[in-house]
Design an enzyme around this catalytic site. Structure first.
Site, PDB file in Angstrom:
ATOM      1  N   GLU A  43       0.856  -1.199   0.000  1.00 31.69           N
ATOM      2  CA  GLU A  43       0.000   0.000   0.000  1.00 31.69           C
ATOM      3  C   GLU A  43       0.890   1.247   0.000  1.00 31.69           C
ATOM      4  O   GLU A  43       1.908   1.274   0.694  1.00 31.69           O
ATOM      5  CB  GLU A  43      -0.853   0.004   1.282  1.00 31.69           C
ATOM      6  CG  GLU A  43      -1.711   1.242   1.462  1.00 31.69           C
ATOM      7  CD  GLU A  43      -2.296   1.356   2.888  1.00 31.69           C
ATOM      8  OE1 GLU A  43      -1.643   0.919   3.865  1.00 31.69           O
ATOM      9  OE2 GLU A  43      -3.413   1.900   3.009  1.00 31.69           O
ATOM     10  N   ASN A 103      -6.850   6.255  -2.041  1.00 33.51           N
ATOM     11  CA  ASN A 103      -5.793   5.307  -1.708  1.00 33.51           C
ATOM     12  C   ASN A 103      -6.028   4.113  -2.633  1.00 33.51           C
ATOM     13  O   ASN A 103      -6.966   3.336  -2.432  1.00 33.51           O
ATOM     14  CB  ASN A 103      -5.915   4.923  -0.229  1.00 33.51           C
ATOM     15  CG  ASN A 103      -4.752   4.089   0.249  1.00 33.51           C
ATOM     16  OD1 ASN A 103      -4.056   3.463  -0.541  1.00 33.51           O
ATOM     17  ND2 ASN A 103      -4.541   4.063   1.560  1.00 33.51           N
ATOM     18  N   LYS A 120      -9.381   2.104  -2.041  1.00 34.48           N
ATOM     19  CA  LYS A 120      -9.645   1.641  -0.669  1.00 34.48           C
ATOM     20  C   LYS A 120     -10.997   2.124  -0.147  1.00 34.48           C
ATOM     21  O   LYS A 120     -11.261   3.338  -0.120  1.00 34.48           O
ATOM     22  CB  LYS A 120      -8.512   2.124   0.229  1.00 34.48           C
ATOM     23  CG  LYS A 120      -8.543   1.615   1.657  1.00 34.48           C
ATOM     24  CD  LYS A 120      -7.264   2.079   2.368  1.00 34.48           C
ATOM     25  CE  LYS A 120      -7.122   1.595   3.779  1.00 34.48           C
ATOM     26  NZ  LYS A 120      -5.824   2.024   4.369  1.00 34.48           N
ATOM     27  N   GLU A 139      -5.931   9.257   7.339  1.00 34.69           N
ATOM     28  CA  GLU A 139      -6.420   8.795   6.022  1.00 34.69           C
ATOM     29  C   GLU A 139      -7.732   9.466   5.631  1.00 34.69           C
ATOM     30  O   GLU A 139      -7.976   9.733   4.462  1.00 34.69           O
ATOM     31  CB  GLU A 139      -6.569   7.276   6.009  1.00 34.69           C
ATOM     32  CG  GLU A 139      -5.233   6.569   5.928  1.00 34.69           C
ATOM     33  CD  GLU A 139      -5.368   5.124   5.515  1.00 34.69           C
ATOM     34  OE1 GLU A 139      -5.898   4.843   4.435  1.00 34.69           O
ATOM     35  OE2 GLU A 139      -4.925   4.258   6.302  1.00 34.69           O
ATOM     36  N   CYS A 165      -5.032  -2.843   2.994  1.00 40.14           N
ATOM     37  CA  CYS A 165      -4.742  -2.678   4.415  1.00 40.14           C
ATOM     38  C   CYS A 165      -5.953  -2.858   5.320  1.00 40.14           C
ATOM     39  O   CYS A 165      -6.403  -3.960   5.554  1.00 40.14           O
ATOM     40  CB  CYS A 165      -4.046  -1.339   4.667  1.00 40.14           C
ATOM     41  SG  CYS A 165      -3.300  -1.287   6.324  1.00 40.14           S
ATOM     42  N   ASN A 190       0.144  -0.829   5.489  1.00 41.98           N
ATOM     43  CA  ASN A 190       1.061  -0.063   6.362  1.00 41.98           C
ATOM     44  C   ASN A 190       0.407  -0.096   7.731  1.00 41.98           C
ATOM     45  O   ASN A 190      -0.542   0.664   7.984  1.00 41.98           O
ATOM     46  CB  ASN A 190       1.150   1.397   5.934  1.00 41.98           C
ATOM     47  CG  ASN A 190       1.943   1.629   4.660  1.00 41.98           C
ATOM     48  OD1 ASN A 190       3.076   2.099   4.682  1.00 41.98           O
ATOM     49  ND2 ASN A 190       1.328   1.331   3.521  1.00 41.98           N
TER      50      ASN A 190
HETATM   51  N1  CDT Z   1      -2.997   1.753   6.399  1.00 39.27           N
HETATM   52  C1  CDT Z   1      -3.946   1.244   7.196  1.00 39.27           C
HETATM   53  O1  CDT Z   1      -5.093   1.055   6.782  1.00 39.27           O
HETATM   54  N2  CDT Z   1      -3.587   0.979   8.465  1.00 39.27           N
HETATM   55  C2  CDT Z   1      -4.523   0.482   9.404  1.00 39.27           C
HETATM   56  C3  CDT Z   1      -4.197   0.973  10.764  1.00 39.27           C
HETATM   57  C4  CDT Z   1      -5.355   0.927  11.658  1.00 39.27           C
HETATM   58  S1  CDT Z   1      -5.025  -0.065  13.004  1.00 39.27           S
HETATM   59  C5  CDT Z   1      -6.499  -0.887  13.317  1.00 39.27           C
HETATM   60  C6  CDT Z   1      -4.587  -1.032   9.450  1.00 39.27           C
HETATM   61  O2  CDT Z   1      -5.693  -1.567   9.397  1.00 39.27           O
HETATM   62  O3  CDT Z   1      -3.574  -1.697   9.539  1.00 39.27           O
END
Ligand code: CDT
Length: 307
Positions: A43, A103, A120, A139, A165, A190
């Site tokens: 991502e 995204n 996303k 985000e 993600c 990430n």
């Molecule tokens: N990039 C991304 O979507 N990161 C989120 C962080 C939130 S933590 C619940 C993830 O789901 O990993």
């Protein structure tokens, strides 16, 4: 087909696109040496995970986005993949000609043609600076929710889908893909190693939740899952690793050993998805949609009436 999750080590805010693309081309060369058919990048693979930064200067924000794909900076990646005959999946921040921001991830075939795009849907975090958090996750400030749904594509001799993600934590993502017969879901992520709102939730628990989400999504929809992390310490903030490939029984068949640029490779027999789809998860025989109305009919929780 032989698939590689191309895990990325950290990308610092000061790193140029050209430097990042050079690292990705090196991973493509390694994938070629291992005779891979498909490489899954992560991502926001071209930049640091910039939603951790509260930026107010529009030019600074714009510098994180791609106005075209491929661009001058990313074309060498497309060209090297085409030379190698490798298909790939790439996540990046998309700025459309109309000024919309997503995204985004794309699927590029062995001939260098973009055959699929996903934006996303489940954006985590918040839109305004939040002083209560140990770091930001903006985000919802920088992106709008994806407008393309969860499509699948006939590619690489099978049916492929994408998510990004946080989407992996939502059973709705997997089931919508599963209902289209998906045989492989590819995704990048990430994920901060710690919870910015819950100091006790560290890397072990986060890795557990990551595995749980991928393994459940794979098993309950009888699909392969290929997940690629961006990880390591980025701009002083740790991101967890754990890139992995999960089979349609929900078992992890290959997993990253580092927090750096690394290929995680497995041979994925797409026909292995058939058994689960024809038995315990034969949706046509077993699903009871008359009881699932709440899934699409409401967003938040509606509690039962008080006694
Ligand atoms: N990039 C991304 O979507 N990161 C989120 C962080 C939130 S933590 C619940 C993830 O789901 O990993």
């Amino acid at each position: 087909m032989r698939v590689a999750a191309a895990q990325s080590g950290p990308i610092q805010k000061a790193d140029s696109r050209q430097a990042v693309v050079r690292r990705m081309i090196d991973l493509l060369d390694r994938a070629k040496a291992q005779r891979c058919d498909l490489v899954v990048f992560t991502e926001l693979a071209l930049t640091t995970f910039f939603p951790r930064w509260h930026m107010t200067d529009p030019a600074e924000v714009d510098a994180c986005f791609e106005r075209e794909m491929p661009s001058a900076a990313t074309r060498p990646l497309f060209e090297r993949a085409r030379e190698h005959g490798i298909a790939f999946h790439l996540g990046y921040a998309e700025l459309t000609p109309e000024g919309r921001r997503f995204n985004t991830a794309i699927l590029v075939d062995r001939g260098g043609r973009t055959i699929g795009k996903y934006r996303k849907v489940h954006l985590p975090g918040h839109a305004e600076f939040d002083p209560a958090r140990s770091f930001q996750h903006l985000e919802k400030r920088y992106f709008e929710p994806g407008d393309l749904g969860f499509p699948v594509w006939r590619a690489m001799g099978g049916i492929l889908g994408m998510c990004i993600c946080n989407d992996r934590r939502w059973p709705e993502t997997w089931r919508v893909l599963g209902l289209q017969g998906v045989e492989m879901v590819v995704l990048g992520y990430n994920t901060p190693s710690v919870n910015s709102q819950k100091p006790g939730e560290g890397p072990q628990q986060r890795m557990f939740q990551h595995r749980l989400s991928l393994q459940a999504g794979a098993y309950q929809n009888s699909t392969w899952v290929v997940a690629a992390a961006k990880c390591g310490v980025e701009d002083g903030h740790p991101l967890m690793g754990g890139s992995m490939i999960v089979n349609p029984d929900g078992e992890v068949v290959a997993e990253a050993a580092t927090l750096d640029d690394e290929l995680v490779v497995a041979d994925c027999d797409l026909d292995a998805t058939a058994f689960g789809k024809q038995t315990v998860f034969d949706f046509a025989r077993h699903r009871r949609v008359e009881h699932y109305g709440r899934i699409t009919g409401q967003t938040g929780v509606i509690l039962p009436p008080e006694e």
